[in-house]
Each structure stands twice: as structure tokens, then as C-alpha cells.
Design an enzyme around this catalytic site. Sequence first.
Site, PDB file in Angstrom:
ATOM      1  CD  GLU A 152      26.345  36.105  27.782  1.00  0.00           C
ATOM      2  OE1 GLU A 152      26.186  36.244  28.996  1.00  0.00           O
ATOM      3  OE2 GLU A 152      27.004  36.904  27.085  1.00  0.00           O
ATOM      4  CE  LYS A 206      36.427  44.248  38.777  1.00  0.00           C
ATOM      5  NZ  LYS A 206      35.008  44.105  38.478  1.00  0.00           N
ATOM      6  CG  ASP A 208      38.259  42.345  35.157  1.00  0.00           C
ATOM      7  OD1 ASP A 208      37.228  43.014  34.915  1.00  0.00           O
ATOM      8  OD2 ASP A 208      38.220  41.140  35.473  1.00  0.00           O
ATOM      9  CD  GLN A 242      34.938  40.378  27.154  1.00  0.00           C
ATOM     10  OE1 GLN A 242      33.898  40.804  26.664  1.00  0.00           O
ATOM     11  NE2 GLN A 242      34.963  39.678  28.275  1.00  0.00           N
ATOM     12  CE  LYS A 255      31.719  36.550  35.417  1.00  0.00           C
ATOM     13  NZ  LYS A 255      30.773  37.633  35.053  1.00  0.00           N
ATOM     14  CE1 TYR A 256      34.693  38.517  38.524  1.00  0.00           C
ATOM     15  CE2 TYR A 256      32.771  37.655  39.688  1.00  0.00           C
ATOM     16  CZ  TYR A 256      33.316  38.474  38.717  1.00  0.00           C
ATOM     17  OH  TYR A 256      32.505  39.266  37.940  1.00  0.00           O
ATOM     18  CG  ASP A 306      30.976  37.233  27.068  1.00  0.00           C
ATOM     19  OD1 ASP A 306      30.280  36.616  27.890  1.00  0.00           O
ATOM     20  OD2 ASP A 306      31.477  38.357  27.285  1.00  0.00           O
ATOM     21  CG  ASN A 307      28.158  40.475  27.073  1.00  0.00           C
ATOM     22  OD1 ASN A 307      27.036  40.129  27.432  1.00  0.00           O
ATOM     23  ND2 ASN A 307      29.114  40.754  27.935  1.00  0.00           N
TER      24      ASN A 307
END
Length: 693
Positions: A434, A275, A370, A335, A544-545, A405-406
Site C-alpha cells: 500500500e 481517535k 494514536d 507501527q 476507520k473510526y 500498510d505504508n
Amino acid sequence: MAKTAKRTGTAPSTPSTTDAPTKVGRIPVLDLAPQLNDNLWPAKAFAGEVVPFRATAFREGHDAIGVMLHLTAPDGTLTRHPMHLTVPGTDRYETQVRLDLQGFYSYRVRAYADDFATWVHNAAIKIPAGIDVELMFLIGATLLAPAGKDLARPVAERRLFAAAAKTLANTKLPLETRLAVVTDPALAEAAALRPLASLDSFSAERTVRVERTRAGVGSWYEFFPRSEGAVRREDGSWQSGTFRTAADRLPAVAAMGFDVLYLPPIHPIGRAFRKGPNNTLDAGENDPGSPWAIGSAAGGHDAIHPELGTIDDFRFFLDAARAEGVEVAIDLALQASPDHPWVKEHPEWFTTLPDGTIAYAENPPKKYQDIYPINFDNDPAGIRAEVLRLVRYWIGVGVNIFRVDNPHTKPLDFWEWLIGEINRESPDVVFLAEAFTRPALLQGLAKVGFQQSYTYFTWRNTKEELEEFFDGLAHDTADFLRPNLFVNTPDILTEYLQFGGPAAFKIRAALAATAAPTWGVYAGFELYESVARPGAEENIDNEKYEYRPRDFAKAEALGRSLSPFLGLLGRIRAAHPALRQLRNLDIHSSDDDSILVYSKYLAGEFTDDGRADALIVVANVDPHSVHETVVHLDVTRFGLPLGSHFEVEDLVTGSVWTWSADNFVRLDAFTEPVHILHVRVPATLQTQNGRSE
């Protein structure tokens, strides 16, 4: 005459109804707290937390009962704590106990007929009225005499009971002398410590897991190490910061009072579908990509991104943080990018679509091309073994806190298993969930083991919303859910912050730092970063990007930084143990819909200096206006008798006022929108605790 059938065995006997078991004891003890789902999991506390233990107990008739907590500590020590009736007529009893040892506590609640209290009640009414006078004295003497011979009692106590029994039985003594035994405070105190009891009944046993203090108390700060020390090259591209350049930021983080530093994923980032700025699909050659797109040819979850340094550089960073009194938390994001080694080595760990492609992550309308999510139902044994290996590896490196995360997109039983395995081996490890998801799932993650949880705090902004939210955190879910009140994240920039100006940032920080013992800030908050990406609830030019180096020193020199206020909040939290508790928050009222009022109180015996610690927070939650109103306090909630006048010191401005139950306040959103008031509780007035159920 009819023939009788021949018996070849013993006829079954009819059970005696007098021997049938009952589900309650002679005196019922019900509705124990803390407990989770009938003790399916242990309730939670952290070392140093003051925990309310509660039970409902009652008996038939009018005779008095006593209720006692029997608490067994992790080292096997048994202590007994008298429980008091919270509200007359409710049959609900409570005591508060500070749990200091890490490990598993067990407890039972004992209820009993309080024969001494029953006699005192009856004698105090009947004897002055001339009813059954000698009978009441005889009952008392008969009750107290055995206690005078009980070798389990201290000698002085035995003598006290024996003398009282003789006085009651001596008909030659004046009535007043014998009656004085009924109201003797020394006798009442001895009977309270070691009751004169009968009909003992015990509840079932329940468990409380006490974790290390950091599991429940901490000030978190988040930054991207690649942005700290990043420099622009001549061609306009950025050279990444490293762990060694990021270490230069640590003293400033510690100076603001933060003791946990959370780093987004520090692993290699994939190239496939990388990204670009603002989550675009056209990343340039020098765009760094999202750290959550984990994995490349340089490695996966057990590797360090080469641009950040080596594992030795990371250990250097951990050591530098520890030298500043800061623990480092890293991200556990289960992930993978399409370039992750797992994709080739374990394609079965992902979801393959009918067209042969692997499903990427989505949270409509957001798409994360991604990132490949893991399918935990494909080869669950292999996935569990790999994740356990990874967590053990980072623990071995020196990490004891993981922000997950998640977690709500993974099976609940997986987390129960993983956290259980890790905490059995390493009880100091802390997991933060989170999980911005449905309440049942968010709470379920906390129940199965997560030590901390993100919450809905960022979206609770009005007085009414905050009153309900804070009260629920302190009293409805505190036995299992520990909130971490992050004021912002890379993904969350609420409208309140977008349009509220500096006042909104100050208000949110003050609320988060005082309402819960754990809170957090993402870098840039102190610079009032408030411009959102169009159509999204997140910062434009999202870190983040892309790289986001910030000139914190310049902003502070120009007076455009919230850092001094964050440092003040850190010092206030360090000085006031009441703020390092969760369950002691009480909501008070005001006559204005924008003025929120709550107190936090810690009784004297629980503080370091032996005095009560009480604070009142009065906040104007409207960042656009000045509000004047009268606040109304229940002073008993912070240890003072009704009708008290007392001094309060504003820890923000240093002002001192004399307050009572009703007080005028004026809060200007553009100057000082929040009072954090230290109540100067006289030692002679402080009480055990200020809350009744």
C-alpha cells in the site's frame, strides 16, 4: 659498445590483441527482456502468465540471422523457442511463452548465422534471374547434405534433407524441380525447428521468478469484520461484530466473484489518544478507535482484538472463507499505539524527541497521535527478528496474503530482506504494497519483492490519463510491478466518485476488472457511498473510526446496489482468460475525448478451449453525459487480418453486432456506459499473438 643489462627473470610478454576478450559475441545479442537492473533482481511472472521475451540481435552485412530463446524451467527442462522480428529494421526479436511452473526460470538468447535462410533468399532471387544458377544449386546441396546425415535429427527429417540435397545436385532434373526445393515448406519448417546454423552466439543468462497464480490474479474485497454483524445497544452504542458474525457475509462476497478478502488490522486497539468519529481527538467510551493504532494491554501484533473473538474464532473464519473459495489477507502494519507492549519492552524501537516524548505518525496535514512509527535504524536486528517472528506466526495460523500498510515509510532493504526470507521458506506467501508514493519508490518496492502494488489508478480518470496509465502498466513496468486496481479505499474517495453518481461507480469497476488481472473494492462501493468528509478525500463517518453496518440486502432489493454488476464482472473474468493477463492490453482510438478503447487478447494455444480469447472494452469515462463517436481498431492486435469483419457480443447487455476496423458507438452514462465486447475470432483466422513492439 654498450653493455647489456643482465636478465634475472623472464620478461613480461605482450598480450596478443587477437586474444583480448570482447563484450559481445560474434553476433551481438543485447537488451534482453525481461530483466531488472541488469539482473540485480529476477524479473517476475505468475504461474500461467504469458511472458514476452525480447532481445536485440544483428550482424554485419546482409546475411540472415536466426534468434532462439533457450528457456530452462524450475524442473530443469530446457525448451527452445524461435524468436521473430517484431518490426522490420529494428533488429528487435520476440517470442511469447506461457510459464506454468512456480519457481525460478533461467534463459539465454542464442543468435546464429541462418545459413539456410541466407541461401533460400539468394537462390530465390538469382536462379529465376539466371544468375549463378548451378553455383546456387551446389551451395544448397553442400548445405543440406550434412543435415541428411545428422544423427541428432529425426529419421524422417534426415531423409527430407538428404533427398533435397540430391535433387539440387542432380543437373539432369528439370530446373523447375530443383527450384521447388528452395520454396519447399516442409524443408523450411524443419530448418526452423533445427536450424542449419553457424557462428553461434549466446547472451548472458537472466532469471525470471514465477510465483503462484494468486500473486498476479485475483479479485479483492475489503471489509471491517467489526462492522459485519454489529448491533446497536439500547443506550445507542454499538456492540462489535465478530469473526463469526462476519462469516455470514462471506457467501455474498464470493457471489460477486471476489476470491480474496482483505481485513484491516485485527489486533487489539490502544486507548491512548484514541481517535473518535471522523478522526477527531475526543473519542467516547464506546468509540472503537482506528484498527491501525495497534496494541493494548490485550496484546500486540500477534493478538486478536478481544471484541472480534479468539484465535479459534479467527481460524473458524479462515475455514469458512476457504469453503467459499476465498483467501483471507490480513494487514501488516508495522507501527504501534502508545499502549502497545513494544513501547515498554523496546522503547529503543521508536524515535524519542528532545523533550522526551515519542514521535507520533504524521502525513501533513494529517496527524495520527494514536500511532507511533517504528524507527528502523534503532536496533535493526531486533526489529527484523520480531517482524519475522510475527509473519511466521500468522502463516502458521493459515494466512498467506499480507496487505502491507505504508511500506514506503520503511527502509527498502528491510523489505528486500523480509520478503526474501519469507518467500524462501513459504513461496506461496503474497505481499501487497500500500504505497501511494513517488514512482521510483513505488517501483523500488515492487523490484525488491512485493508481489502486488496499489497504484495511482484512483486518480487517473480522463481518457488521456487512462490510456497512458494502462499502457505503462501493461508494457513498461510489467516485468516487476503487478498493479492491484482498487477502485476505492477507506482513505480514498475521489472527486470522480463524489460527484459522478452511480455511473462513475460502474465505469470505475468495469475498468479495474478488465484492465488488470488483479483489482479490488472496499465495502460500501456497491452502495454508491459518495459523501466525503469536508476538506478530505475520504468518506464522511469514516469506518476507520466507527462501526458501519450496512444493509446490503435491502439496497439490492430496492435496486440501489451495484452488487449484480460486480457479480457480472466476476463471471466475465472467470470465463475469459484474456482478462487474467496483464501484458496483453492494447490501446485503440476513438474520435471522442471521453471514449476510451482497449483490447485484451490471448492467442488460441494459451486458452482452455484451444481458441483465441479476445475482448474489446469501450468506455464512456464521462459519468455525466451521452457520447456518440466512431472507434478505430487495429484488428491485428487481437488476431485478425486487416480488413476483417467479425461479430462482437456485448457481455453486459447480450447484444451482438458485426464490426470491422471502424465502428459507431453510443454510450449513455446513465444506462450502460461501458461495452465489454467478446470478439468471436474464427479459429481459422487466429494468430499467435496480436502485438508487435
